[in-house]
Design a protein around this motif. Structure first.
Motif, PDB file in Angstrom:
ATOM      1  N   SER A 179       0.845  -1.190   0.000  1.00 30.67           N
ATOM      2  CA  SER A 179       0.000   0.000   0.000  1.00 30.67           C
ATOM      3  C   SER A 179       0.884   1.246   0.000  1.00 30.67           C
ATOM      4  O   SER A 179       1.794   1.348  -0.804  1.00 30.67           O
ATOM      5  N   ASP A 180       0.677   2.181   0.935  1.00 27.92           N
ATOM      6  CA  ASP A 180       1.461   3.422   0.958  1.00 27.92           C
ATOM      7  C   ASP A 180       2.584   3.371   1.985  1.00 27.92           C
ATOM      8  O   ASP A 180       3.019   4.403   2.493  1.00 27.92           O
ATOM      9  N   ALA A 181       3.054   2.178   2.303  1.00 33.08           N
ATOM     10  CA  ALA A 181       4.113   2.056   3.306  1.00 33.08           C
ATOM     11  C   ALA A 181       5.351   2.836   2.887  1.00 33.08           C
ATOM     12  O   ALA A 181       5.719   2.887   1.723  1.00 33.08           O
ATOM     13  N   ASP A 182       5.986   3.439   3.864  1.00 30.65           N
ATOM     14  CA  ASP A 182       7.156   4.257   3.594  1.00 30.65           C
ATOM     15  C   ASP A 182       8.289   3.402   3.035  1.00 30.65           C
ATOM     16  O   ASP A 182       8.532   2.278   3.497  1.00 30.65           O
ATOM     17  N   HIS A 183       8.997   3.939   2.056  1.00 32.87           N
ATOM     18  CA  HIS A 183      10.052   3.198   1.371  1.00 32.87           C
ATOM     19  C   HIS A 183      11.279   2.962   2.237  1.00 32.87           C
ATOM     20  O   HIS A 183      12.149   2.161   1.885  1.00 32.87           O
ATOM     21  N   THR A 184      11.394   3.655   3.382  1.00 30.99           N
ATOM     22  CA  THR A 184      12.535   3.447   4.274  1.00 30.99           C
ATOM     23  C   THR A 184      12.168   2.565   5.465  1.00 30.99           C
ATOM     24  O   THR A 184      12.996   2.359   6.357  1.00 30.99           O
ATOM     25  N   ASP A 185      10.966   2.038   5.477  1.00 27.89           N
ATOM     26  CA  ASP A 185      10.443   1.379   6.670  1.00 27.89           C
ATOM     27  C   ASP A 185      11.111   0.032   6.947  1.00 27.89           C
ATOM     28  O   ASP A 185      10.941  -0.922   6.199  1.00 27.89           O
ATOM     29  N   ARG A 186      11.853  -0.048   8.027  1.00 31.59           N
ATOM     30  CA  ARG A 186      12.546  -1.292   8.359  1.00 31.59           C
ATOM     31  C   ARG A 186      11.568  -2.386   8.773  1.00 31.59           C
ATOM     32  O   ARG A 186      11.888  -3.583   8.676  1.00 31.59           O
ATOM     33  N   PHE A 187      10.362  -1.997   9.231  1.00 32.37           N
ATOM     34  CA  PHE A 187       9.413  -3.011   9.673  1.00 32.37           C
ATOM     35  C   PHE A 187       8.896  -3.858   8.519  1.00 32.37           C
ATOM     36  O   PHE A 187       8.506  -5.000   8.722  1.00 32.37           O
ATOM     37  N   GLN A 188       8.905  -3.311   7.302  1.00 31.77           N
ATOM     38  CA  GLN A 188       8.518  -4.145   6.169  1.00 31.77           C
ATOM     39  C   GLN A 188       9.464  -5.337   6.051  1.00 31.77           C
ATOM     40  O   GLN A 188       9.024  -6.474   5.878  1.00 31.77           O
ATOM     41  N   LYS A 189      10.749  -5.076   6.153  1.00 31.50           N
ATOM     42  CA  LYS A 189      11.721  -6.171   6.073  1.00 31.50           C
ATOM     43  C   LYS A 189      11.610  -7.098   7.277  1.00 31.50           C
ATOM     44  O   LYS A 189      11.591  -8.326   7.137  1.00 31.50           O
ATOM     45  N   GLU A 190      11.501  -6.518   8.467  1.00 30.73           N
ATOM     46  CA  GLU A 190      11.466  -7.338   9.672  1.00 30.73           C
ATOM     47  C   GLU A 190      10.240  -8.239   9.711  1.00 30.73           C
ATOM     48  O   GLU A 190      10.321  -9.410  10.109  1.00 30.73           O
ATOM     49  N   MET A 191       9.094  -7.707   9.289  1.00 29.51           N
ATOM     50  CA  MET A 191       7.871  -8.499   9.355  1.00 29.51           C
ATOM     51  C   MET A 191       7.814  -9.559   8.253  1.00 29.51           C
ATOM     52  O   MET A 191       7.031 -10.505   8.333  1.00 29.51           O
ATOM     53  N   LEU A 192       8.664  -9.402   7.223  1.00 25.62           N
ATOM     54  CA  LEU A 192       8.711 -10.395   6.149  1.00 25.62           C
ATOM     55  C   LEU A 192       9.938 -11.300   6.265  1.00 25.62           C
ATOM     56  O   LEU A 192      10.202 -12.087   5.360  1.00 25.62           O
ATOM     57  N   GLU A 193      10.658 -11.184   7.359  1.00 32.09           N
ATOM     58  CA  GLU A 193      11.867 -11.993   7.558  1.00 32.09           C
ATOM     59  C   GLU A 193      11.524 -13.472   7.454  1.00 32.09           C
ATOM     60  O   GLU A 193      10.613 -13.977   8.114  1.00 32.09           O
ATOM     61  N   PHE A 207      10.608   2.228  -6.141  1.00 35.60           N
ATOM     62  CA  PHE A 207      11.413   2.084  -7.355  1.00 35.60           C
ATOM     63  C   PHE A 207      12.289   3.315  -7.594  1.00 35.60           C
ATOM     64  O   PHE A 207      13.404   3.211  -8.087  1.00 35.60           O
ATOM     65  N   GLN A 208      11.786   4.476  -7.225  1.00 33.89           N
ATOM     66  CA  GLN A 208      12.442   5.727  -7.592  1.00 33.89           C
ATOM     67  C   GLN A 208      13.572   6.117  -6.647  1.00 33.89           C
ATOM     68  O   GLN A 208      14.514   6.793  -7.053  1.00 33.89           O
ATOM     69  N   LEU A 209      13.496   5.700  -5.394  1.00 31.80           N
ATOM     70  CA  LEU A 209      14.480   6.118  -4.398  1.00 31.80           C
ATOM     71  C   LEU A 209      15.402   4.954  -4.028  1.00 31.80           C
ATOM     72  O   LEU A 209      14.962   3.805  -3.931  1.00 31.80           O
ATOM     73  N   ARG A 210      16.638   5.275  -3.812  1.00 34.88           N
ATOM     74  CA  ARG A 210      17.634   4.234  -3.544  1.00 34.88           C
ATOM     75  C   ARG A 210      17.258   3.388  -2.332  1.00 34.88           C
ATOM     76  O   ARG A 210      17.368   2.154  -2.364  1.00 34.88           O
ATOM     77  N   SER A 211      16.793   4.041  -1.271  1.00 34.24           N
ATOM     78  CA  SER A 211      16.418   3.298  -0.063  1.00 34.24           C
ATOM     79  C   SER A 211      15.275   2.341  -0.354  1.00 34.24           C
ATOM     80  O   SER A 211      15.215   1.236   0.192  1.00 34.24           O
ATOM     81  N   GLY A 212      14.340   2.756  -1.221  1.00 33.45           N
ATOM     82  CA  GLY A 212      13.231   1.878  -1.585  1.00 33.45           C
ATOM     83  C   GLY A 212      13.699   0.678  -2.391  1.00 33.45           C
ATOM     84  O   GLY A 212      13.237  -0.450  -2.173  1.00 33.45           O
ATOM     85  N   ARG A 213      14.621   0.909  -3.318  1.00 35.34           N
ATOM     86  CA  ARG A 213      15.150  -0.199  -4.112  1.00 35.34           C
ATOM     87  C   ARG A 213      15.932  -1.175  -3.234  1.00 35.34           C
ATOM     88  O   ARG A 213      15.876  -2.399  -3.431  1.00 35.34           O
ATOM     89  N   GLN A 214      16.652  -0.644  -2.248  1.00 36.45           N
ATOM     90  CA  GLN A 214      17.381  -1.518  -1.333  1.00 36.45           C
ATOM     91  C   GLN A 214      16.405  -2.383  -0.529  1.00 36.45           C
ATOM     92  O   GLN A 214      16.643  -3.574  -0.328  1.00 36.45           O
ATOM     93  N   LEU A 215      15.308  -1.773  -0.089  1.00 34.35           N
ATOM     94  CA  LEU A 215      14.308  -2.520   0.664  1.00 34.35           C
ATOM     95  C   LEU A 215      13.684  -3.607  -0.200  1.00 34.35           C
ATOM     96  O   LEU A 215      13.507  -4.754   0.242  1.00 34.35           O
ATOM     97  N   MET A 216      13.359  -3.283  -1.442  1.00 38.62           N
ATOM     98  CA  MET A 216      12.797  -4.281  -2.343  1.00 38.62           C
ATOM     99  C   MET A 216      13.762  -5.441  -2.552  1.00 38.62           C
ATOM    100  O   MET A 216      13.357  -6.606  -2.591  1.00 38.62           O
TER     101      MET A 216
END
Length: 269
Positions: A179-193, A207-216
């Motif tokens: 959804s609209d989750a922030d692209h820098t949000d560490r909880f997305q990674k943690e909750m999908l660990e 897709f547009q920001l480096r931090s978002g691409r790193q998270l993806m």
């Protein structure tokens, strides 16, 4: 065991997930009007006017009246109460005309869901309140669809927004809806660990920001789909074209990716 799973694109962030046994609708009942008379000036593009594709009226009529692919909906889920994801009056109309099984609603501090809750009570529709602290998962099961939900910060650090992301499990397949989750949000990674994600839906900032691409890349879905973008005929600011160029530019460093194309596009997994 293989099960037929289809994701039907509505518009913006609206998705219908259907299997042989269940159907859930996510962020698919909203109401925005594109007047085409305002320039894009908001620092948060996801709150700018005239940017997103409204739900086509023909499709909204089918949703409200439970016709064709929108008949027999087991659950309607909303990630948050912004106008490009949620409409109270249209959800009420849906409850009157489409006998859905359940509503999953975020915590509502401002009373934006009051009319919906009243109509759900009158119609005998079960309401699931998503009232979780950050870092805790909730779970609901609808037929053969398992929905796990958890709090994620909204993009642009809108801390007052009660916002949820969803991990959908059907058999051995998993779909992630950011959804609209922030692209820098560490909880997305943690909750999908430890979770293998077959298909993930991300907004353009990932897709547009480096931090978002790193998270993806850390989440590492088999397929990454950009949604929350206008369709071509509604792209009056060039936002979609810009997103397509950025996706192409960074394609080699991303999981296999694509962009939603049209209403009622079917994505099979």
């Amino acid at each position: 065991m293989y099960r037929k799973i289809e994701i039907v694109v509505i518009s913006n962030a609206g998705l219908l997930i259907r299997t042989e046994r269940a159907r859930i609708l996510i962020d698919g009942i909203y109401e925005i009007q594109n007047s085409g008379n305002r320039r894009l000036s908001c620092h948060d593009p996801f709150q700018a006017k005239d940017l997103f594709t409204p739900v086509p009226e023909e499709i909204m009529t089918r949703i409200v009246n439970g016709k064709e692919e929108f008949s027999g909906i087991d659950a309607v889920l909303f990630s948050h109460y912004h106008r490009d994801h949620y409409s109270g009056p249209r959800t009420v109309a849906c409850l009157k005309g489409n006998p859905i099984g359940a509503l999953c609603l975020p915590e509502d501090r401002l009373g934006e869901s009051a009319i919906v809750r009243a109509e759900a009570d009158a119609a005998g529709v079960r309401v699931v309140d998503m009232l979780l602290p950050v870092g805790v998962k909730g779970e609901q099961v609808f037929g053969d669809i398992r929905v796990r939900y958890y709090r994620t910060p909204h993009c642009s650090d809108m801390t007052e927004v009660n916002h949820y992301s969803f991990l959908i499990t059907i058999g051995e397949r998993q779909i992630y809806i950011s959804s609209d989750a922030d692209h820098t949000d560490r909880f997305q990674k943690e909750m999908l660990e430890g979770e293998h994600v077959d298909v993930a839906f991300f907004n353009p900032l990932h897709f547009q920001l480096r931090s978002g691409r790193q998270l993806m890349s850390l989440i590492s879905p088999d397929r990454a789909i950009m949604y929350h973008v206008p369709f071509e005929e509604d792209d009056r600011y060039g936002f979609r074209r810009l997103s397509e160029r950025i996706m192409t530019r960074y394609r080699d460093s991303l999981p296999p990716c694509e962009i939603i194309a049209a209403p009622l596009q079917v994505i099979a997994i």
